[in-house]
Enzyme design. Sequence first.
Site, mmCIF file in Angstrom:
data_model
loop_
_atom_site.group_PDB
_atom_site.id
_atom_site.type_symbol
_atom_site.label_atom_id
_atom_site.label_comp_id
_atom_site.label_asym_id
_atom_site.label_seq_id
_atom_site.Cartn_x
_atom_site.Cartn_y
_atom_site.Cartn_z
ATOM 1 N N TYR A 72 0.889 -1.126 0.008
ATOM 2 C CA TYR A 72 -0.119 0.097 -0.125
ATOM 3 C C TYR A 72 0.806 1.085 0.301
ATOM 4 C CZ TYR A 72 -4.577 -2.079 0.004
ATOM 5 O OH TYR A 72 -5.768 -2.861 -0.398
ATOM 6 N N ASN A 111 -12.279 5.439 -6.191
ATOM 7 C CA ASN A 111 -10.667 5.821 -6.110
ATOM 8 C C ASN A 111 -10.168 6.226 -4.760
ATOM 9 O OD1 ASN A 111 -11.049 4.988 -8.708
ATOM 10 N ND2 ASN A 111 -10.741 6.813 -9.388
ATOM 11 N N HIS A 128 -14.497 4.183 -1.057
ATOM 12 C CA HIS A 128 -13.505 3.092 -0.749
ATOM 13 C C HIS A 128 -12.184 3.854 0.455
ATOM 14 C CE1 HIS A 128 -14.981 0.317 -3.975
ATOM 15 N NE2 HIS A 128 -15.827 0.451 -3.108
ATOM 16 N N GLY A 198 -15.538 5.063 -15.913
ATOM 17 C CA GLY A 198 -14.102 4.150 -15.943
ATOM 18 C C GLY A 198 -14.355 3.398 -14.597
ATOM 19 N N THR A 199 -15.445 2.818 -14.579
ATOM 20 C CA THR A 199 -15.615 1.570 -13.626
ATOM 21 C C THR A 199 -16.033 0.606 -14.412
ATOM 22 O OG1 THR A 199 -16.728 0.929 -11.604
ATOM 23 C CG2 THR A 199 -17.843 2.634 -12.776
ATOM 24 N N ASN A 224 -16.795 4.746 -20.809
ATOM 25 C CA ASN A 224 -15.889 3.533 -20.361
ATOM 26 C C ASN A 224 -15.075 2.970 -21.699
ATOM 27 O OD1 ASN A 224 -14.663 0.958 -19.376
ATOM 28 N ND2 ASN A 224 -15.920 1.546 -17.526
#
Length: 254
Positions: A72, A111, A128, A198-199, A224
Amino acid sequence: MNDELIAQIDVIADRVKAARSVVVLTGAGISAESGIRTFRDTMEGLWKEFDPATLATPEAFARDPVTVTKWYDWRRLGCLAAEPNAGHLALARLEQRVRVRGGEFTLFTQNVDRLHHRAGSKDVVELHGSIVEWRCNDTGKLIEPPPEAFEEYPPKSPFVKGGILRPNVVWFGEALSEAALNRAFGCVPKCDVFFTLGTSSQVHPAAGFVVVAARGGAFTVEINKDATPASGGVDVSIRGSTGEVLPAIVERLS
Ligand code: OAD
């Protein structure tokens, strides 16, 4: 840009101009043009190279905090080194345009890279979490570490002796924040225009937002590079890059 795409962009711009409320959901694809890797793309997707079960779960962190925090931190430094692209900047301008006319605008992102904030978006709901923030595993207190690699892994918590830090992201098996979900329950069902950008539309609950918006009567738009499970159900599905199409939509609004 071909004539069909120009016509689609005109329709979208007209809907946005007439909307009282616009809701946007973004995924990793919007940051791809900033050089940040997506998760599921065939070549560069992170989950093609790394196993989420060993890196993105609370169990993996408990088992091997060194590997998880190193991974990470590598991603954090990549996000900090990246710059917002034309797609992020266009969404910040879109927010401004909608607000100037007295409309409501809410941007939900899956994101964790903070690029929407850095592009100037004012109201961003991070579904998230954020990789730029880390939190004490014992106290839950947040810290924004300096833009260098940690000196050791797992990084020490400055809040409690013997404690360690974890990234402030949502892992598989963890719940999304109640505040973020409440924002979504409040505005998605009653928005006039909904964008899914864009997912891959595979991770819930975010993947379900477009369905909820459509049921509520919203005009739904997908941009997309590839087809997704959402493509068949939206009013306009554009197969293209967000960095190219979003600026063209915003340009049509003036
Ligand atoms: P994915 O990697 O699943 O999907 C990215 C999508 O963006 C794909 O459909 C690509 O075709 C598309 N794409 C790539 N470049 C693009 C571009 N320039 N313009 C437009 N589209 C483009 O990423 P997400 O859908 O965001 O969760 O993934 C959702 C969640 O799954 C992530 O937040 C992450 C992951 O596991 C957690 O880590 C909790």
